[in-house]
Design a protein around this motif. Structure first.
Motif, short mmCIF file in Angstrom:
data_model
loop_
_atom_site.label_atom_id
_atom_site.label_comp_id
_atom_site.label_asym_id
_atom_site.label_seq_id
_atom_site.Cartn_x
_atom_site.Cartn_y
_atom_site.Cartn_z
N ARG A 1 -9.06 9.44 -30.63
CA ARG A 1 -8.22 10.17 -31.35
C ARG A 1 -8.38 11.54 -30.91
O ARG A 1 -9.34 11.85 -30.12
N ASN A 2 -7.31 12.31 -31.30
CA ASN A 2 -7.28 13.68 -30.83
C ASN A 2 -8.12 14.72 -31.24
O ASN A 2 -7.78 15.51 -32.04
N ILE A 3 -9.55 14.55 -30.99
CA ILE A 3 -10.41 15.47 -31.75
C ILE A 3 -11.07 16.29 -30.84
O ILE A 3 -11.89 17.22 -30.91
N GLN A 4 -10.86 16.28 -29.47
CA GLN A 4 -11.50 17.09 -28.40
C GLN A 4 -10.95 18.30 -28.43
O GLN A 4 -11.44 19.14 -27.86
N TYR A 5 -9.72 18.45 -28.97
CA TYR A 5 -9.10 19.76 -28.97
C TYR A 5 -9.71 20.95 -29.52
O TYR A 5 -9.66 22.24 -29.10
N VAL A 6 -10.51 20.62 -30.80
CA VAL A 6 -11.15 21.64 -31.35
C VAL A 6 -12.31 22.33 -30.55
O VAL A 6 -12.30 23.59 -30.22
N PRO A 7 -13.18 21.34 -30.03
CA PRO A 7 -14.32 22.06 -28.99
C PRO A 7 -13.69 22.74 -27.98
O PRO A 7 -14.04 23.80 -27.42
N ASN A 8 -12.56 22.19 -27.38
CA ASN A 8 -12.03 22.79 -26.15
C ASN A 8 -11.40 24.09 -26.48
O ASN A 8 -11.50 25.40 -25.67
N MET A 9 -10.85 24.42 -27.76
CA MET A 9 -10.25 25.57 -28.08
C MET A 9 -11.40 26.62 -28.20
O MET A 9 -11.16 27.71 -27.82
N LEU A 10 -12.51 26.02 -28.96
CA LEU A 10 -13.70 26.97 -29.04
C LEU A 10 -14.05 27.61 -27.77
O LEU A 10 -14.52 28.75 -27.76
N ILE A 11 -14.25 26.67 -26.72
CA ILE A 11 -14.81 27.22 -25.47
C ILE A 11 -13.87 28.13 -25.02
O ILE A 11 -14.47 29.10 -24.50
#
Lengths: 342, 366
Positions: free
Chosen positions: B55-65
């Motif tokens: 699922r597309n949940i990696q975008y949140v930690p990537n955005m934070l980084i």
């Protein structure tokens, strides 16, 4: 003939004072570290005290806490002295306290040496306490209705899961105790009655282990009951099966955990002893260098610093002579008092 | 009519510059904290990657980084600028860069806010992902000999032990799948064959759960097999028994865990956003007061600082006009016989930047 003399000019003195000040603050941080390790060790012992019959000795963590606090205090004082040492007015304040302070540091080093010895020797005590404590824990596993032992089952299960171990020496320890309480045994059942009557003490023994002995890494669902009976399970040979339940004993697992902790703490304290000795030597050099300045008004003059004023042998013989005279003077005074009384 | 006009003396400006320098460095630390929070979240999600469906949940930690790194860079630059603003000569170096810098930071604070809001919006996607992932994991629990799924059994067991949960929604999920591999079933026994034949798909189903579902707080040894059969065990009633197995489902346990992490991270990002906004406001005041001081000719005297030179509506209107005229400039005027070399001024009302001072007329070379 002073012991290990070194010549100092102003620059060298200033450098020595600054370097010593930094090392003293490093010692303060190390003291805080020892203090927190002492507290951590105490908490770990408390957490597992049920496994040790609540009999464990808290001598080592208490000593560590004391040593940590003392190290902080001694080093902070030393740092303050170093900071003030290059100002003659401020330094004159600290001068009379220096000799007792250095003696205190010597005593503190001796205390740390004692702590290191205890760290390494108390491991034997921990081993024996663990052996005794685990034996009793396994015995009282089923007594979840006895006040004071209600949580023994939970603690032992958690320990076996966390430390990946089973039983005291190995899993066979569970075969020798009754770990299912009588409350959950149907005494009207013939099988149960036979088993209870089959041994002298009337215990319900079986070749099974609790679920906390199960190894999650096993490819097959855990076999807990009839462990030694190969025909009770399909394609199972208990002699070569190694992945089904944990094969290590909890005494060995817990001991290796505490032993690693105590060894590391011992190493740290040895490092601290070396650090503190370096501090003492540096301070002695600095103070003697400041005291032997020929012209106190001129800070640029050269001076000499040493560790001991006379050679080691002479210093020792002086100390012994002093102690003897102290003893002799007491006797003489007693004689005088007796004379005066008559 | 300026928005929020304030008067600044030289000492006040210097003090503001110093305070902003310290605040910018604190913001750099905040940026590092955001970066490490993003990294922590990424690691936590990847640790349980086996249990989550794609699922597309990696975008949140990537955005934070990304936000954390950009915040470090922007605030580092801001700190340098504020440090130099105390000195007149050094300020002139940064004069032209300050306004674009402030605009960039303004848009960046929007990104920070979006990052914070994303933390709270991830909940739905995460639940979907966990639901599907756990269903699959429980189905493939027995496949310890299939490459790629060898360690799923260990992962699920450790999960149930660590998070004190059983199954997807509850322990009954284990009754619906075959979790004992055929390798360990004695096919020659009549019982086993009967059970296999008793359902359409030929699965060995039973009302038993793996050992990792056992509750360590139970006063009695764990009952794993024949859970719904009251007569199989002495003094046992499965309808009222609550301490024997873990009652919570693993999806709920994991969701609670991740929600807790996300809420903490979201709160930290919101606080960072407020901090960035306040630093931005301070820098804007510093910039406008220094420029006004320059315009007056004497940087040591008092000057005014503001957030916007004209009121909000006027500034918006002026900027829209600029954008429109930029578009017009690009179109060639075909009225002059298509000759692009004739000079036509763009608009009669030009805006010459924040100073709004028209340039001097350059005399025509004769």
């Amino acid at each position: 003939m002073p012991f290990m003399p070194v010549k100092f000019n102003l620059q060298k003195r200033v450098k020595l004072a600054q370097g010593l000040w930094m090392i003293y603050w490093l010692s303060v941080i190390v003291g805080i570290l020892i203090f927190s390790l002492g507290i951590f060790f105490k908490i770990e012992l408390r957490k597992r005290s049920e496994m040790m019959d609540n009999n464990e000795s808290h001598l080592v963590p208490n000593l560590l806490i004391l040593v940590g606090l003392l190290a902080c205090g001694v080093s902070a004082f030393g740092g303050k002295v170093c900071h003030d040492s290059l100002d003659p007015v401020k330094f004159a304040k600290w001068k009379p306290m220096l000799k007792p302070y250095l003696l205190l540091c010597c005593g503190f080093n001796a205390l740390m040496l004692l702590t290191v010895l205890l760290c390494f020797l108390m491991q034997f005590a921990v081993y024996l306490t663990l052996a005794e404590g685990l034996k009793n824990s396994i015995k009282f596993y089923k007594d979840t209705d006895t006040p004071g032992r209600c949580f023994m089952k939970r603690t032992l299960d958690m320990t076996q899961i966390e430390f990946r171990c089973c039983g005291n020496n190995n899993f066979r320890d569970w075969f020798e105790v009754q770990w299912i309480s009588n409350r959950y045994l149907d005494m009207s059942n013939d099988l149960v009655k036979d088993r209870v009557l089959s041994n002298v003490e009337g215990k319900y023994l079986m070749d099974s282990v609790p679920f906390s002995c199960c190894n999650p890494g096993s490819p097959r669902p855990c076999i807990q009951h009839h462990l030694t009976n190969n025909s009770a399970h399909y394609d199972y040979d208990h002699r070569i099966e190694e992945l089904n339940i944990w094969t290590r004993g909890c005494r060995e697992a817990l001991f290796s955990y505490f032993s690693n902790m105590m060894n590391s703490i011992g190493m740290l304290i040895i490092a601290t002893i070396i650090l503190e000795s370096a501090d003492m030597a540096g301070l002695k050099y600095l103070t003697t260098a400041l005291e032997t300045m020929e012209d106190p008004e001129n800070p640029e003059c050269e001076s000499e610093g040493w560790l001991l004023e006379k050679s080691v042998k002479e210093t020792f013989s002086e100390m012994l002579a002093k102690m003897k005279t102290l003893g002799a003077s007491n006797q003489v005074e007693g004689g005088d008092a007796a004379e005066a009384a008559t | 009519m300026a928005v929020f006009r304030l008067t600044f003396t030289k000492t006040k400006r210097d003090k503001l510059a110093q305070v902003l320098w310290i605040l910018n460095w604190i913001s750099v630390v905040t940026g590092i904290i955001l970066f490490s929070l993003g990294l922590f979240l990424k690691v936590e999600i990847n640790k349980r990657g086996e249990l989550m469906a794609e699922r597309n949940i990696q975008y949140v930690p990537n955005m934070l980084i990304a936000v954390g790194l950009i915040a470090c860079a922007i605030n580092f630059l801001g700190g340098k600028i504020c440090y130099d603003c105390v000195d007149t000569t050094k300020f002139l170096r940064w004069k032209l860069i300050m306004l674009p810098y402030i605009l960039c930071t303004f848009f960046f604070t929007f990104c920070v806010l979006v990052g914070a809001l994303m933390c709270y919006s991830m909940h739905g996607e995460l639940e979907e992902s966990l639901n599907l992932g756990l269903t699959e994991a429980i189905r493939f629990y027995k496949d310890t000999d299939t490459p790629g799924r060898c360690f799923l059994k260990q992962t699920v067991d450790m999960l149930q032990i660590q998070f004190k949960c059983c199954g997807n929604n509850g322990y009954k999920d284990w009754f619906q799948i075959q979790w004992i591999s055929n390798r360990y079933l004695d096919m020659s026994q009549k019982e086993v064959v009967d059970r296999l034949r008793s359902n359409v798909q030929g699965k060995y189903l039973m009302d038993g759960v793996p050992f990792s579902c056992c509750n360590i707080n139970s006063p009695r040894p764990c009952i794993q097999q024949q859970i719904t059969n009251n007569s199989a065990h002495f003094h046992y009633e499965h309808q009222t028994e609550e301490l024997n197995l873990w009652m919570k489902g693993c999806r709920q346990a994991l969701l609670e865990y991740y929600t807790h992490i996300l809420q903490s991270i979201g709160l930290s990002v919101l606080i960072a956003w407020l901090f960035e906004l306040s630093v931005l406001t301070g820098v804007r005041y510093l910039q406008t007061s220094l420029e006004n001081g320059l315009r007056q000719g004497d940087l040591n005297s008092e000057s005014d600082g503001w957030l916007l030179e004209q009121s909000f509506m006027e500034t918006a209107r002026v900027n829209l006009n600029i954008i429109k005229s930029l578009g017009k400039c690009n179109q060639i005027d075909t009225a002059n016989n298509g000759d692009p070399n004739i000079n036509i001024p763009c608009t009669s009302k030009a805006n010459y930047g924040p100073d709004n001072v028209p340039p001097k007329e350059i005399p025509e070379a004769s």
